[in-house]
Write an enzyme that holds these catalytic residues in place. Structure first.
Site, PDB file in Angstrom:
ATOM      1  N   LYS A 214     -16.346   2.975   0.544  1.00  0.00           N
ATOM      2  CA  LYS A 214     -17.103   2.026  -0.290  1.00  0.00           C
ATOM      3  C   LYS A 214     -18.334   2.797  -1.026  1.00  0.00           C
ATOM      4  O   LYS A 214     -18.582   3.702  -0.536  1.00  0.00           O
ATOM      5  CB  LYS A 214     -17.560   0.868   0.604  1.00  0.00           C
ATOM      6  CG  LYS A 214     -16.942  -0.092   0.760  1.00  0.00           C
ATOM      7  CD  LYS A 214     -17.686  -1.415   1.630  1.00  0.00           C
ATOM      8  CE  LYS A 214     -16.702  -2.262   2.140  1.00  0.00           C
ATOM      9  NZ  LYS A 214     -15.779  -3.041   1.064  1.00  0.00           N
TER      10      LYS A 214
ATOM     11  N   ARG B 137      -7.214  -7.675   6.111  1.00  0.00           N
ATOM     12  CA  ARG B 137      -5.765  -8.360   6.145  1.00  0.00           C
ATOM     13  C   ARG B 137      -5.060  -7.852   7.150  1.00  0.00           C
ATOM     14  O   ARG B 137      -3.980  -8.232   7.570  1.00  0.00           O
ATOM     15  CB  ARG B 137      -5.220  -8.530   4.745  1.00  0.00           C
ATOM     16  CG  ARG B 137      -5.204  -7.325   4.066  1.00  0.00           C
ATOM     17  CD  ARG B 137      -4.991  -7.356   2.310  1.00  0.00           C
ATOM     18  NE  ARG B 137      -6.024  -7.592   1.862  1.00  0.00           N
ATOM     19  CZ  ARG B 137      -6.119  -7.710   0.635  1.00  0.00           C
ATOM     20  NH1 ARG B 137      -5.101  -7.529  -0.216  1.00  0.00           N
ATOM     21  NH2 ARG B 137      -7.534  -7.866   0.100  1.00  0.00           N
TER      22      ARG B 137
END
Ligand code: BES
Ligand code: MN
Ligand code: ZN
Length: 497
Positions: free
Chosen positions: A280, A354
């Site tokens: 990130k 996920r």
């Protein structure tokens, strides 16, 4: 802090401060009229003169003499016809905000007889007491564990809440509100704890502590070896690059009949999300300590159950891992086989929520669930779609979705449903595996939910994307305790099933 209900007349109750409501438009509640006549009509005069507007959330603190109370705090409660539960909570919040820094030790709060709009149940005295209980706990929260200089000790130590009677129904409602507030505060403590302390093993320790504190909670922790044996390779792909091992944390609360199928909660517990090899950008990366917000809410809800002991069975599963980029980390392009047997091409290691959830969602099949609700700070796209006001809701079951929406509405902790149409599924097609873990920029929250839906075909399931609601950014940075109120309302609504 001591919280009690009382039905004694206000004039017979000594307190350092009496809190009463004045509406902007509408009839003054009996408690405010009583206080006004005890004060020789002072409140009425101030209202006429414009010193008291009655505007929602406005406050005026009056020192008084020759009364059983040393002060009166008047809170504006807006117009009778517009006073929804959330408006009412606004008035409560500002009253408690005044009290927490004030000089009063013992407060007598007479806000219960202020009416709110809504159907019979949602506007009942019980509903209002529940909101008062929750707001008291929630607004008195502080997190200064890591500050050398603690905030000066609070004077406020006792709140007596006026009610029409001290019967079981009302006491239970008040206590449920207080427990919900404490559950939120537990959630916030977990969320606010820095990521060098709050890692998967520490989170597992929190579950063990909960099980020690409350007999009704049982816990089981799976380590990486056990998860490997179960084939939880998508979950383990996330922790591969971290020196902190992953944990699967299982907590059970069985307050219902043995034959009642459990409601299952599944929480995303990424204790820090660097993005992994798909690193990130640096800005505000510290906020990724809240990436265990879904699991923190699950912990909070379990604490509420443990304290209030409803007749219901609930199983909680937390998928705890840290997403870091070391030499053993998962690479973009890696293909792993999930516990379900489906293969996943991991194209972006930052779409890790996920991955951990998919194996946890496969694991929970063994509980033969009545419903499964997962909670996750899953996508930045959800913040773009709904901002910080509503949680994103996705479900393969309309009735379940409606129940969660209604629970959020009642609790003032709203969710909004987004579609899970088949058309979106093809965005997850992979050239090399059964699916890829990202679906491109369009509809990012939906494709994330679509990914999860491939692991939840065997039961009634809903997914709550709490990326926008689990914490506050900016000056008030910190965990919000959401969506514990929604979860508690939802679970409690199944007690008579
Ligand atoms: N934990 C983040 C989602 C998130 C981002 C929550 C910002 C709160 C604030 C999640 O793991 C993530 O990184 N999602 C990616 C998915 C993308 C790579 C498909 C995102 O939202 O950018
Ligand atoms: Mn991520
Ligand atoms: Zn994440």
């Amino acid at each position: 802090m001591n919280f009690t209900l009382s039905s004694k007349p206000l004039a017979n109750t000594k307190a350092d401060c009496l809190v009463v409501a004045v509406p902007q438009k509408g009839d003054w509640p009996a408690s405010s009229q009583d206080a006004d006549s005890a004060l020789g009509g002072l409140l009425g005069r101030l209202f006429k003169a414009g010193d008291l507007s009655g505007k929602i959330g406005s406050t005026l603190l009056l020192p008084v003499t020759d009364q059983p109370w040393d002060r009166v705090l008047v809170v504006g409660t807006g117009a009778d016809k517009d006073r929804s539960a959330s408006q009412y909570r606004k008035a409560l919040t500002s009253a408690v905000g005044q009290l927490k820094t004030g000089p009063a030790k013992h407060v007598l709060m007479a806000l219960t007889d202020t009416p709110i709009t809504g159907n019979e149940r949602d506007s009942s005295e019980a509903a209002r007491l529940s909101l008062i209980g929750r707001t008291l706990e929630d607004q008195l929260y502080a997190f200064d564990h890591y500050k050398s200089e603690k905030a000066p000790a609070r004077k406020l130590s006792k709140v007596t809440v006026a009610a029409s009677a001290t019967v079981k129904l009302l006491k239970d409602a008040f206590n449920l509100g207080l427990a919900t507030g404490r559950g939120m505060n537990f959630t916030r403590d977990l969320g606010n704890t820095p990521p060098n302390i709050c890692h998967p093993t520490w989170l597992a320790g929190q579950a063990e502590q909960l099980a020690r504190d409350y007999d009704v909670i049982k816990t089981e922790i799976l380590d990486e070896k056990q998860m490997k044996k179960l084939g939880m390779n998508t979950l383990l792909a996330v922790s591969a690059g971290s020196s902190q091992p992953a944990r699967l944390i299982i907590m059970e609360y069985r307050g219902g009949k043995a034959k009642d199928k459990p409601h299952v909660l599944v929480g995303k517990g990424i204790t820090f999300d660097t993005g992994g090899i798909s690193l990130k950008p640096g800005e505000a990366m510290d906020e990724m300590k809240y990436d265990m917000g879904g699991s923190a809410a699950v912990f909070g809800a379990m604490k509420v159950l443990a304290e209030t002991k409803p007749e219901i069975n609930v199983v909680a599963v937390v998928a705890a891992a840290e997403n870091m980029p070391d030499g053993a980390a998962t690479r973009p392009g890696d293909i792993v086989t999930s516990m379900s047997g489906q293969t996943v091409e991991i194209l972006n290691t930052d779409a890790e929520g996920r991955l951990v959830l998919s194996d946890a969602l496969t694991y929970v099949k063994r509980f033969d669930p009545a419903t499964v609700v997962d909670l996750a700070t899953l996508t930045g796209a959800c913040i773009i779609a709904l901002g910080n006001h509503a949680t994103g809701l996705f479900s393969n079951d309309d009735a379940l979705a409606d129940q969660l929406l209604a629970a959020g509405e009642r609790a003032g902790d709203r969710a909004w449903r987004l579609p899970l149409w088949d058309e979106y599924q093809s965005q997850l097609d992979s050239n090399f595996a059964d699916m890829q873990n990202i679906g491109g920029r369009p509809a990012g929250s939906i494709t994330a939910a679509c990914f999860l839906s491939r692991f939840t075909r065997d039961y009634r399931w809903a997914h709550l994307d709490i990326a926008g609601t689990a914490w506050h950014s900016g000056k008030a940075k910190g965990s919000s305790g959401r969506p514990v109120p929604l979860l508690v309302d939802y679970l409690m609504s199944h007690v008579e099933d």
